[in-house]
Every structure is written in C-alpha cells, then in structure tokens.
Design a protein around this motif. Structure first.
Motif, PDB file in Angstrom:
ATOM      1  N   THR A  72     -33.646 -15.273 -17.660  1.00 58.70           N
ATOM      2  CA  THR A  72     -33.734 -16.311 -18.996  1.00 58.70           C
ATOM      3  C   THR A  72     -34.899 -17.026 -18.365  1.00 58.70           C
ATOM      4  O   THR A  72     -35.097 -17.097 -17.094  1.00 58.70           O
ATOM      5  CB  THR A  72     -32.532 -16.951 -19.169  1.00 58.70           C
ATOM      6  OG1 THR A  72     -32.074 -17.828 -18.040  1.00 58.70           O
ATOM      7  CG2 THR A  72     -31.481 -16.037 -19.613  1.00 58.70           C
ATOM      8  N   ASN A 100     -34.540 -20.396 -18.483  1.00 60.38           N
ATOM      9  CA  ASN A 100     -33.873 -21.350 -17.569  1.00 60.38           C
ATOM     10  C   ASN A 100     -33.531 -21.010 -16.122  1.00 60.38           C
ATOM     11  O   ASN A 100     -33.587 -21.604 -15.194  1.00 60.38           O
ATOM     12  CB  ASN A 100     -32.610 -21.867 -18.369  1.00 60.38           C
ATOM     13  CG  ASN A 100     -32.779 -22.651 -19.417  1.00 60.38           C
ATOM     14  OD1 ASN A 100     -33.879 -23.274 -19.518  1.00 60.38           O
ATOM     15  ND2 ASN A 100     -31.818 -22.735 -20.486  1.00 60.38           N
ATOM     16  N   GLU A 101     -33.237 -19.682 -16.147  1.00 62.44           N
ATOM     17  CA  GLU A 101     -33.169 -19.110 -14.422  1.00 62.44           C
ATOM     18  C   GLU A 101     -34.242 -19.236 -13.788  1.00 62.44           C
ATOM     19  O   GLU A 101     -34.368 -19.728 -12.595  1.00 62.44           O
ATOM     20  CB  GLU A 101     -32.558 -17.695 -14.654  1.00 62.44           C
ATOM     21  CG  GLU A 101     -31.153 -17.553 -14.994  1.00 62.44           C
ATOM     22  CD  GLU A 101     -30.837 -16.028 -15.280  1.00 62.44           C
ATOM     23  OE1 GLU A 101     -29.631 -15.764 -15.035  1.00 62.44           O
ATOM     24  OE2 GLU A 101     -31.770 -15.196 -15.669  1.00 62.44           O
ATOM     25  N   THR A 145     -34.989 -22.721 -12.937  1.00 58.76           N
ATOM     26  CA  THR A 145     -34.262 -23.566 -11.998  1.00 58.76           C
ATOM     27  C   THR A 145     -34.562 -22.963 -10.582  1.00 58.76           C
ATOM     28  O   THR A 145     -34.622 -23.770  -9.668  1.00 58.76           O
ATOM     29  CB  THR A 145     -32.758 -22.903 -12.234  1.00 58.76           C
ATOM     30  OG1 THR A 145     -32.309 -23.783 -13.438  1.00 58.76           O
ATOM     31  CG2 THR A 145     -31.770 -23.615 -11.268  1.00 58.76           C
ATOM     32  N   LYS A 158     -41.627 -28.219 -16.883  1.00 58.62           N
ATOM     33  CA  LYS A 158     -40.826 -27.268 -17.334  1.00 58.62           C
ATOM     34  C   LYS A 158     -41.492 -26.664 -18.697  1.00 58.62           C
ATOM     35  O   LYS A 158     -41.624 -25.422 -18.878  1.00 58.62           O
ATOM     36  CB  LYS A 158     -39.428 -27.857 -17.918  1.00 58.62           C
ATOM     37  CG  LYS A 158     -38.431 -28.117 -16.987  1.00 58.62           C
ATOM     38  CD  LYS A 158     -37.154 -28.920 -17.617  1.00 58.62           C
ATOM     39  CE  LYS A 158     -36.071 -29.104 -16.579  1.00 58.62           C
ATOM     40  NZ  LYS A 158     -35.026 -29.740 -17.180  1.00 58.62           N
ATOM     41  N   ARG A 206     -42.084 -22.748 -19.351  1.00 57.67           N
ATOM     42  CA  ARG A 206     -41.679 -22.111 -20.331  1.00 57.67           C
ATOM     43  C   ARG A 206     -43.066 -21.502 -21.288  1.00 57.67           C
ATOM     44  O   ARG A 206     -42.816 -20.365 -21.947  1.00 57.67           O
ATOM     45  CB  ARG A 206     -41.310 -23.199 -21.318  1.00 57.67           C
ATOM     46  CG  ARG A 206     -40.270 -22.759 -22.844  1.00 57.67           C
ATOM     47  CD  ARG A 206     -39.608 -23.920 -23.109  1.00 57.67           C
ATOM     48  NE  ARG A 206     -38.741 -24.598 -22.386  1.00 57.67           N
ATOM     49  CZ  ARG A 206     -37.285 -24.101 -21.977  1.00 57.67           C
ATOM     50  NH1 ARG A 206     -36.865 -23.002 -22.525  1.00 57.67           N
ATOM     51  NH2 ARG A 206     -36.663 -24.845 -21.195  1.00 57.67           N
TER      52      ARG A 206
END
Length: 89
Positions: free
Chosen positions: A32, A34-35, A38, A49, A53
């Motif tokens: 994902t 978010n993974e 992170t 971010k 993204r």
C-alpha cells in the motif's frame, strides 16, 4: 585531488528501493501507499508524504490516469483493492 561524488537520489529512486525491500521482506508483490511511506520515513527520506503519494499513484503507475503528470513510468500497477504491485517482475 580527490573528487567526492555524491549521487542525489530522486523520489522515484528511493520509492523503487523501498518497494523492492518491502517485497523482499513480505514475500509478496503487493503493498500500500502507507506501507511505502512508512518504510521511506524509517529510512530517513527527505521527500514529503504528498510527493511519495503522487509518485505512487500517478508518476510511476502504469495504469494511472495520464492527465496528472506529463512524465509517467511503468514501474508499478494499481490493483483492484487499492494496493499496488511492481510491474513486470
């Protein structure tokens, strides 16, 4: 005279390294946004971010809508469940 060359990595470079590490760690070619964010943050990325993204969703995604960015790479593919996989591995 010794020249020290420091190669500046792009967001795409860091993103692909992170994706390869995630695939290696999890054993599956699915992750994902978010993974990846992170993971990159844990490695001290300087990219925001939102930049990460955008690269995942549009710039580096083979099946992204092409209207958002002129330069696109076919590194990733968005899967139906909203996760991504590395293209052509």
């Amino acid at each position: 005279m010794i020249k020290l060359l420091i190669e500046k990595k792009t967001c795409r470079d860091e993103l692909l390294i992170a994706v390869l590490e995630l695939i290696k760690t999890t054993g599956k070619n699915e992750f994902t946004i978010n993974e990846v964010i992170t993971f990159m943050n844990s490695r001290g990325t300087t990219f925001k971010k939102s930049t990460i993204r955008i690269h995942i969703k549009y710039r580096c995604c083979a099946n992204a809508k092409k209207r958002y960015h002129a330069t696109n790479y076919d590194d990733l593919i968005m899967l139906e469940n909203g996760s991504y996989s590395l293209n052509n591995i």
